[in-house]
Design an enzyme around this catalytic site. Structure first.
Site, PDB file in Angstrom:
ATOM      1  N   GLY A  10       2.196  10.010  -4.211  1.00  0.00           N
ATOM      2  CA  GLY A  10       1.496   8.834  -3.705  1.00  0.00           C
ATOM      3  C   GLY A  10       2.281   8.102  -2.639  1.00  0.00           C
ATOM      4  O   GLY A  10       3.337   8.555  -2.180  1.00  0.00           O
ATOM      5  N   SER A 124       4.569  -4.799 -11.348  1.00  0.00           N
ATOM      6  CA  SER A 124       3.861  -5.504 -10.284  1.00  0.00           C
ATOM      7  C   SER A 124       4.015  -7.002 -10.447  1.00  0.00           C
ATOM      8  O   SER A 124       4.124  -7.515 -11.570  1.00  0.00           O
ATOM      9  CB  SER A 124       2.377  -5.135 -10.348  1.00  0.00           C
ATOM     10  OG  SER A 124       1.601  -6.001  -9.548  1.00  0.00           O
ATOM     11  N   TYR A 149      -5.928  -4.572 -14.051  1.00  0.00           N
ATOM     12  CA  TYR A 149      -4.773  -3.869 -13.479  1.00  0.00           C
ATOM     13  C   TYR A 149      -3.482  -4.594 -13.853  1.00  0.00           C
ATOM     14  O   TYR A 149      -2.531  -3.995 -14.371  1.00  0.00           O
ATOM     15  CB  TYR A 149      -4.904  -3.759 -11.962  1.00  0.00           C
ATOM     16  CG  TYR A 149      -3.606  -3.440 -11.281  1.00  0.00           C
ATOM     17  CD1 TYR A 149      -3.045  -2.168 -11.378  1.00  0.00           C
ATOM     18  CD2 TYR A 149      -2.907  -4.409 -10.562  1.00  0.00           C
ATOM     19  CE1 TYR A 149      -1.826  -1.871 -10.770  1.00  0.00           C
ATOM     20  CE2 TYR A 149      -1.700  -4.120  -9.946  1.00  0.00           C
ATOM     21  CZ  TYR A 149      -1.160  -2.862 -10.066  1.00  0.00           C
ATOM     22  OH  TYR A 149       0.043  -2.576  -9.479  1.00  0.00           O
ATOM     23  N   LYS A 153      -0.246  -3.539 -16.488  1.00  0.00           N
ATOM     24  CA  LYS A 153       1.176  -3.530 -16.148  1.00  0.00           C
ATOM     25  C   LYS A 153       1.977  -4.383 -17.137  1.00  0.00           C
ATOM     26  O   LYS A 153       3.080  -4.005 -17.563  1.00  0.00           O
ATOM     27  CB  LYS A 153       1.387  -4.030 -14.717  1.00  0.00           C
ATOM     28  CG  LYS A 153       0.889  -3.093 -13.642  1.00  0.00           C
ATOM     29  CD  LYS A 153       1.705  -1.808 -13.574  1.00  0.00           C
ATOM     30  CE  LYS A 153       1.354  -0.961 -12.381  1.00  0.00           C
ATOM     31  NZ  LYS A 153       2.098   0.314 -12.338  1.00  0.00           N
ATOM     32  N   ASN A 199      -5.890  -1.816  -0.101  1.00  0.00           N
ATOM     33  CA  ASN A 199      -4.791  -2.625   0.393  1.00  0.00           C
ATOM     34  C   ASN A 199      -5.040  -3.034   1.843  1.00  0.00           C
ATOM     35  O   ASN A 199      -5.693  -2.320   2.604  1.00  0.00           O
ATOM     36  CB  ASN A 199      -3.476  -1.861   0.281  1.00  0.00           C
ATOM     37  CG  ASN A 199      -3.091  -1.615  -1.165  1.00  0.00           C
ATOM     38  OD1 ASN A 199      -3.533  -2.321  -2.065  1.00  0.00           O
ATOM     39  ND2 ASN A 199      -2.276  -0.600  -1.391  1.00  0.00           N
ATOM     40  N   LEU A 200      -4.466  -4.178   2.216  1.00  0.00           N
ATOM     41  CA  LEU A 200      -4.782  -4.786   3.506  1.00  0.00           C
ATOM     42  C   LEU A 200      -4.360  -3.928   4.698  1.00  0.00           C
ATOM     43  O   LEU A 200      -5.154  -3.719   5.631  1.00  0.00           O
ATOM     44  CB  LEU A 200      -4.119  -6.165   3.598  1.00  0.00           C
ATOM     45  CG  LEU A 200      -4.318  -6.912   4.916  1.00  0.00           C
ATOM     46  CD1 LEU A 200      -5.798  -7.214   5.152  1.00  0.00           C
ATOM     47  CD2 LEU A 200      -3.489  -8.193   4.926  1.00  0.00           C
ATOM     48  N   ARG A 231       0.535 -13.438   0.814  1.00  0.00           N
ATOM     49  CA  ARG A 231       1.232 -12.425   0.020  1.00  0.00           C
ATOM     50  C   ARG A 231       2.599 -12.132   0.634  1.00  0.00           C
ATOM     51  O   ARG A 231       2.821 -12.348   1.829  1.00  0.00           O
ATOM     52  CB  ARG A 231       0.417 -11.115  -0.044  1.00  0.00           C
ATOM     53  CG  ARG A 231      -0.927 -11.229  -0.740  1.00  0.00           C
ATOM     54  CD  ARG A 231      -0.805 -11.508  -2.222  1.00  0.00           C
ATOM     55  NE  ARG A 231      -2.102 -11.539  -2.889  1.00  0.00           N
ATOM     56  CZ  ARG A 231      -2.832 -12.641  -3.043  1.00  0.00           C
ATOM     57  NH1 ARG A 231      -2.399 -13.798  -2.559  1.00  0.00           N
ATOM     58  NH2 ARG A 231      -3.993 -12.599  -3.677  1.00  0.00           N
TER      59      ARG A 231
END
Length: 342
Positions: A10, A124, A149, A153, A199-200, A231
């Site tokens: 990934g 995270s 999510y 975590k 994701n951005l 962020r």
């Protein structure tokens, strides 16, 4: 050392495999390719001139894990494998708890059976929920993540704490990282999501390259300087190097440790768009959309503990992230889909 990297094909995993190989570790990668590509590891080999052993499979497959630990003298595990889309987790919570939580339990069971007790876990900043104050230090309470999510975590973190308390042989790093961005400066590996990006930065990149028509900015009415979410974006190469620092630390100091990996600086969505436009020379048209379920207004780190205890800090800035992200996207317009798998 011999390192098993779950989810190693990934985005963050492949960059960490690259750093591990460059540090002369031997690497075995286990990945089910649900949101990744084996081509990333071929590219890593091009960059490093060293090869990781790739095995396609799922961390919930106990028999497969047992075979891996039996066939390879694994010294430690770096555990990335997991689903990570906040919005999807709200829609399909059971899938997230099954994959992330059950998968991690199965992995730890197989590790213990094989006598492997060193683990670096990809956690995270979402475990902090919607904190009252910024920046976020490791001493801030965890408690109420705003989506499944994040809850998955935090569940895994709590399981690992219980594990370390029950058996002193365990040496575990919980790495709470913020928002990975950018790509390797070679342009050979980067973020290549299947389907529409969550994701951005890949979303912005795909708009700039023409794959998507426009960016959706989810909410412009947050209590931030321009109304969009804030962020802490960290370059993926810095993040990968943080994993190596944590791995070295848990070898030296047994027990369970928690470290934030971030830059300590927050940027709004509109600031990120402007920075990308400047780095790429391309316009990024966007439209304001409703807030997404599970999102919070702002989130950035206090990374001081990692600097003090690991000797690690992020050194690459916003311009590096954007320049490297654009280099990756412009050289690979369709991501890894540009090149057929062998």
């Amino acid at each position: 050392m011999h390192i098993l990297v779950t989810g190693g094909a990934g985005y963050i995993g492949s960059h960490t495999v690259l750093e591990l190989l460059q540090a002369k570790h031997e690497v075995v990668v286990l990945d089910n390719l649900s949101n990744s590509s084996a081509l990333s590891l071929e590219r890593v080999e091009q960059i490093t001139d060293r090869q990781a052993l790739f095995l396609e499979g799922d961390i919930r497959d106990r028999a497969l894990l047992d075979r891996i630990f039996s066939a390879h003298e694994i010294d430690a595990v770096v555990h990335f494998a997991g689903l990570k889309a906040v919005g999807e987790s709200v829609q399909q919570p059971l899938m997230y708890y099954d994959n992330n939580v059950s998968g991690s339990i199965t992995l730890c069971q197989a590790m213990a059976a094989a006598g492997v007790f060193r683990l670096v876990f990809s956690s995270s900043a979402t475990v902090y929920g919607d904190p009252d104050t910024m920046p976020i230090a490791e001493t801030c309470p965890t408690g109420q993540p705003t989506n499944p999510y994040g809850r998955s975590k935090l569940m895994i973190e709590n399981i690992l704490r219980d594990l370390a308390a029950a058996d002193p042989r365990w040496s575990i790093a919980l790495l709470r990282y913020f928002n990975p961005a950018g790509a390797h400066p070679s342009g050979l590996i980067g973020e290549s999501p299947h389907g529409q990006p969550n994701n951005l930065i890949p979303y912005i990149s795909q708009v700039a390259i023409g794959r998507l028509q426009q960016l959706s900015v989810y909410g412009d009415d947050y209590p931030t300087r321009d109304g969009t979410g804030v962020r802490d974006y960290i370059h993926v190469v810095d993040l990968a190097q943080g994993h190596l620092a944590a791995l070295d630390a848990i070898v030296r100091v047994p027990g369970i440790h928690t470290w934030n990996l971030g830059t300590g600086t927050g940027y709004t969505v509109l600031e990120m768009i402007a920075a990308f436009e400047q780095a790429s020379g391309r316009p990024v048209p966007y439209a304001i959309a409703p807030r997404r379920a599970g999102d919070i207004a702002e989130c950035w780190s206090d990374p001081g503990k990692a600097h003090r205890e690991l000797g690690w800090r992020a050194v690459l800035g916003l311009h590096d992230m954007m320049t490297d992200a654009w280099r990756w996207q412009s050289q690979n317009p369709q991501g890894y889909e540009d090149e057929p798998a062998n």
